[in-house]
Write an enzyme that holds these catalytic residues in place. Structure first.
Site, short mmCIF file in Angstrom:
data_model
loop_
_atom_site.label_atom_id
_atom_site.label_comp_id
_atom_site.label_asym_id
_atom_site.label_seq_id
_atom_site.Cartn_x
_atom_site.Cartn_y
_atom_site.Cartn_z
N GLU A 164 0.81 -1.22 0.00
CA GLU A 164 0.00 0.00 0.00
C GLU A 164 0.84 1.26 0.00
OE1 GLU A 164 -3.74 2.04 2.47
OE2 GLU A 164 -2.99 0.06 3.04
N LYS B 23 -8.63 -1.20 0.93
CA LYS B 23 -9.68 -1.74 1.79
C LYS B 23 -10.38 -2.81 0.98
CE LYS B 23 -9.69 -0.50 5.92
NZ LYS B 23 -8.31 -0.95 5.95
#
Length: 435
Positions: free
Chosen positions: A236, A252
């Site tokens: 990420e 997410k």
């Protein structure tokens, strides 16, 4: 040649192998290398990390517990030079009326940055020196200790244990769901820690290489910062600035890979169509949009991609990309102040979620869910989210990694526990071989 090469000077082509540079860097007290894993990871919007190696410390910034005033004073100091390092999750306390009183297992500082003596970059099969004199690097590295020779294992790790049992984890998830039902929050990222109290990493970089081979990621990195080591397989990006553009790419939504190509595609489609995962992702996208608006030019926030599905070796991830145009005077610390900690690791609303994180988690997060990255002399920067990462304090011989997931009202405690174990698997497997 000066330690900081003028930004206008063409990078110096080096006749050195990248792997030899990595090997030579280990004897220095400060080094940080980013690994984009170009051939092993999916094409990422706005690219991956650059393949950079920073070695040696001309100057260091080490702050145990940082304040807003200290951060403000650093603005001019960080300008016009290369800086590499780590920002701890607990820097949040400098921005809001928050605290971190849970057990601090690793005793890591809030801020650890260094201005390197040398910066190298791998571009394809060529290596360039961006800062410092490469001949001086080789001369000095010859006097430093390199990796241990022979068949010494890269690590000897004591018993690895979780700070939270499955029963306690599921009970806590139910309590968080009750907070959501009562209107306190919409979503909260709840994390647990795995520890080893008698850990000896004889060759931390070798251990990182094993982790990176098992779980290659676009924002992977290895760092030695004095007595502290970071072995990161992060998927990420927290934030990247290139010119006037600032982007953030929260993750997410997670699903394991299928056992066959057909099953894998079915899993991928289910993740994309999952109302629960899309709702979690959308909440964080809205939060990031608000954060970016605090530092960007009015009306320029844009969701460039919503619910993108990216496939890695062990799992699929749902990634969204949000961008904004920055005013010329915006600095790295301005962007940090507006957006940190990242919404994907906190929840919504962010401040109340962070208060409840402190209440329900038993450990201090420290560098976990903080950020690792670099700032260029031109003011551009790129920082990851420190997840899927092993942290090691060599002085205390303590090792830790944490994992978590987003809890919404629809969350299943059993499924969230399974997601945590999935995220921990690569790190646990690498370390388990040396227990």
């Amino acid at each position: 040649m000066s330690n900081i090469r003028d930004a206008s000077i063409e990078p110096l082509l080096c006749n050195y192998a990248w792997q030899d540079l990595l090997q030579a860097a280990h004897g220095f007290g400060y080094s940080l290398c980013t690994f984009p894993n170009e051939t092993e990871t999916p094409a990422y919007p706005h690219g991956r990390f650059r393949a950079l190696l920073a070695v040696g410390a001309v100057e260091t910034i080490l702050i145990e517990r940082v304040s807003a005033g200290q951060l403000h004073d650093l603005k001019s100091r960080l300008a016009g030079a290369w800086w590499f390092g780590v920002v701890a999750y607990d820097v949040k306390n400098a921005f809001e009326r928050l605290h971190s009183h849970n057990e601090d297992f690793l005793s890591l500082p809030d801020l650890c940055l260094f201005r390197p003596q040398w910066v190298f970059e791998r571009r394809g099969d060529k290596v360039y020196c961006l800062s410092g004199d490469p001949e001086a690097f080789w001369s000095q590295s010859a006097r430093q200790h390199s990796l241990p020779a022979g068949d010494m294992p890269p690590a000897k790790v004591g018993r690895i244990y979780s700070t939270v049992s499955r029963q306690d984890y599921e009970r806590t998830v139910e309590a968080i769901r009750e907070e959501i039902r009562n209107g306190e929050i919409y979503e909260m990222n709840y994390c647990i820690e795995f520890r080893a109290e008698d850990a000896r990493l004889h060759a931390p970089f070798k251990l990182f290489e094993t982790l990176n081979q098992r779980s290659p990621m676009p924002f992977a990195a290895f760092a030695r910062l004095g007595d502290y080591y970071v072995l990161s397989a992060s998927p990420e990006r927290y934030m990247k600035r290139q010119g006037s553009r600032l982007i953030s790419q929260p993750i997410k939504g997670t699903a394991p890979r299928g056992n066959t190509p057909q099953e894998d595609e079915q899993v991928r489609c289910r993740l994309l169509q999952s109302e629960k995962e899309r709702a979690e992702n959308m909440m964080i996208v809205d939060l990031v949009r608000n954060d970016l608006a605090r530092v960007g030019i009015l009306g320029t926030v844009e969701v460039e991609e919503l619910f993108g599905i990216y496939t890695f070796r062990r799992l699929h991830q749902m990634v969204s990309t949000i961008g904004v145009e920055l005013p010329p005077e915006a600095s790295f610390l301005d962007c940090l102040t507006a957006t940190f900690p990242m919404g994907s690791m906190t929840g919504a609303p962010k401040i109340r979620a962070m208060e409840l994180i402190e209440q329900y988690e038993t450990q201090k997060r420290g560098w976990y869910s903080g950020a690792l990255g670099y700032i260029t002399p031109q003011g551009d920067f790129d920082w990851n989210v420190l997840i899927r990462t092993i942290f090691y304090n060599a002085r205390l011989q303590r090792l830790s990694f944490q994992v978590g997931s987003a809890i919404t009202y629809d969350a299943s405690p059993a499924q969230e526990w399974a997601e945590c174990l999935l995220k921990a698997r690569a790190m646990h497997e690498v370390l388990q071989a040396y227990v």
